[in-house]
Scaffold this active site. Sequence first.
Site, PDB file in Angstrom:
ATOM      1  N   ARG A   1       1.508 -11.255   9.828  1.00 24.23           N
ATOM      2  CA  ARG A   1       3.025 -10.718  10.096  1.00 24.23           C
ATOM      3  C   ARG A   1       3.827 -11.661   9.570  1.00 24.23           C
ATOM      4  NH1 ARG A   1       1.703  -6.353   9.459  1.00 24.23           N
ATOM      5  NH2 ARG A   1      -0.401  -7.417   9.064  1.00 24.23           N
TER       6      ARG A   1
ATOM      7  N   LYS B   1       0.806  -1.091   0.040  1.00 24.62           N
ATOM      8  CA  LYS B   1       0.023  -0.023  -0.076  1.00 24.62           C
ATOM      9  C   LYS B   1       0.874   1.262  -0.128  1.00 24.62           C
ATOM     10  CE  LYS B   1      -0.722   0.209   4.985  1.00 24.62           C
ATOM     11  NZ  LYS B   1       0.029   1.197   5.248  1.00 24.62           N
ATOM     12  N   THR B   2       1.883   1.241   0.525  1.00 23.75           N
ATOM     13  CA  THR B   2       2.797   2.639   0.754  1.00 23.75           C
ATOM     14  C   THR B   2       3.310   2.724  -0.728  1.00 23.75           C
ATOM     15  OG1 THR B   2       3.389   2.113   3.154  1.00 23.75           O
ATOM     16  CG2 THR B   2       4.648   3.746   1.994  1.00 23.75           C
TER      17      THR B   2
ATOM     18  N   ASP C   1      -3.360   7.545   4.661  1.00 24.26           N
ATOM     19  CA  ASP C   1      -2.870   5.967   4.872  1.00 24.26           C
ATOM     20  C   ASP C   1      -3.598   5.394   6.071  1.00 24.26           C
ATOM     21  OD1 ASP C   1      -1.567   3.863   4.476  1.00 24.26           O
ATOM     22  OD2 ASP C   1       0.410   4.790   5.344  1.00 24.26           O
ATOM     23  N   GLU C   2      -3.732   4.179   6.327  1.00 27.90           N
ATOM     24  CA  GLU C   2      -4.452   3.426   7.435  1.00 27.90           C
ATOM     25  C   GLU C   2      -5.610   4.250   7.802  1.00 27.90           C
ATOM     26  OE1 GLU C   2      -3.003   1.002   8.230  1.00 27.90           O
ATOM     27  OE2 GLU C   2      -0.846   0.953   8.336  1.00 27.90           O
TER      28      GLU C   2
ATOM     29  N   GLN D   1      -7.792  -4.966   9.458  1.00 29.28           N
ATOM     30  CA  GLN D   1      -6.645  -4.752  10.192  1.00 29.28           C
ATOM     31  C   GLN D   1      -6.956  -3.397  11.226  1.00 29.28           C
ATOM     32  OE1 GLN D   1      -2.464  -5.287   8.817  1.00 29.28           O
ATOM     33  NE2 GLN D   1      -3.451  -5.054   6.793  1.00 29.28           N
TER      34      GLN D   1
END
Length: 621
Positions: free
Chosen positions: A587, A34-35, A215-216, A246
């Site tokens: 993770r 995503k980044t 973001d997020e 998430q």
Amino acid sequence: MKGALLENLNPEQARAVQHAGGPLLIFAGAGSGKTRVIVHRVAHLVSGGADAGRILCLTFTNKAAGEMKERLKGLMETPVVPVWAGTFHSFGAWFLRREAHRIGYPASFVIYDEADQRSLINRCIKELGIERERGRDGRIAWLVNLSKDTLRSMDEIPFDLHLDPAPVIALYEQKKRAAGAFDFADLICVPGQMLEAMPDLRERYHARFTHILVDEYQDTNMAQYRLLMQLVGPSRNICVVGDDDQSIYGWRGADVGNILRFRDDFPDTEVVTLEQNYRSTEDILRAASSLIANNRHRAPKTLRSACGPGSDVAVVEMRDDGEEARQIAYSVSRLIDGGVSPADIAVFYRVNALSRVLEEAFVRLSVPYAVYGGMRFYERREVKDLLAYLRLVANPADEEALVRVINLPPRGIGEKSLVALQAFARRQGAPTFSVLERALEHKVLRGAAAKGVKAFVPLMEDIMKAAARTDVSGVLSRIVERTGYRDHLLQEIDGADRFLNVKELVASAEGATDLVLYLQEKALLTTMDVSGGVAVSVMTLHMSKGLEFDYVFIAGCEEGLLPHSRSFDEALNLEEERRLMYVGITRARRQVVLSWSRVRALYGRETYQMPSGFLREIGRT
């Protein structure tokens, strides 16, 4: 440059990067890059003629903002990128430096951090003549911040302070304004209020920022949501990136509904779902996907692995928590002996108290570890407090232990009184504790301090006598109750969680009859240099978000722990617990081991456990 920006992007990523304009919602699954998409989209906008100085990128951490800026510099091949990229709080501070004069604040306003906020609240409590209790300032600060973050009135937040907080909060806000200060929650709340109430200001910022990227987004609270909705101009060029699967911070005000309702806010939204995962193997993603599919309030997505099959997620049933800790430590030790870097291994748990038995197992096998984002069990304040009491019981000449506990909980024996007692002891040529009664006879202290010492001496003598006829666990229990430490701790905002660590310490000492030997073992546990250099990461599941490791162990996968017992009474809370386990599993790059114990000694009780229902949902029980 425009064509190069699309190289090595998968079709979904490229579609998001090339979105022409208007609202864009990017559901970015775990490990889906995503980044990379955000950075490439910003560069694509600039290469297409957008004014970089009018692009606003908001995220949640300084680390994420810094990474975004560095990637933009590399991608755009320039040492300076005029894009405004930073955290919500840094944006709020920047905005208020320019606009706070409109509500009567100087541009030179100060920002109160948590310590400043609590100090001011304490002054207000004192000024209003309210009885001061340890932790009351923290509880009121928590209430103030949560109210501002969630845009709820105080009355809507269920919380028992044993007093009406309204006068304290009103005085706090009055004094804060008189000092020309904002607290951290104000940095988000106040700009949102100003933009909502001032149409001319709103229009100016619509022109100032023509593109907004967030973001997020699943972690935004209602104050951040309001701020964003006021910043979005007529062009409606807002791009939000996040993963509802998430969203794990509901307990601190985050509202997963913000991302799920985005299409209601902007009906013509283009939705792009990033499902190609570049982190985990197929087997890990299959387990994670089968788990999270049980949540009803989510956007459907199915992660695909670019990493190949891998090995099944393992579920290990243990006889008890001691065996679980030993097995995890042994497995970790084997991985390290086989050439795996400790930095590529992590152990997660739902509640902090589970770390004690794990840490002890790591120390015994000399496994290098570090508690990420927190303290080791035996370094936590409440644990060190009780160990100091034990040290004084074992050795009344232990001056450091006496200094720590003589006014804990508060007995009116302040620093000046303690200095006077120590000076008297030096003149007597004896340890301070042994001359306390003599100091009272000589009237070294008066008032509250004398009263405190008068109560402290027989209290310690009683505990010392008990130590001669009971085990260490019994001594600790007596300290907790007789000193009032339990009530003292529970007055703090996080007191309930800290008290769970106290109960875990008491339970760990069962059967230990030699106090000196027990203290020696604990001293070695706290001083052994097992975390120097590269180390295995040990942390709560909440702390694991945004990180990745080759090997992940999740301990305590049991009903009441994961999911936590507090989530049983509400379906939405249970869904957040499921998301928490999903975050932990995703993770891992190569392997996941989930463990549960049939018997667990936790918080002073040995209980028979049931495997987490989440294990059935991933088809592993």
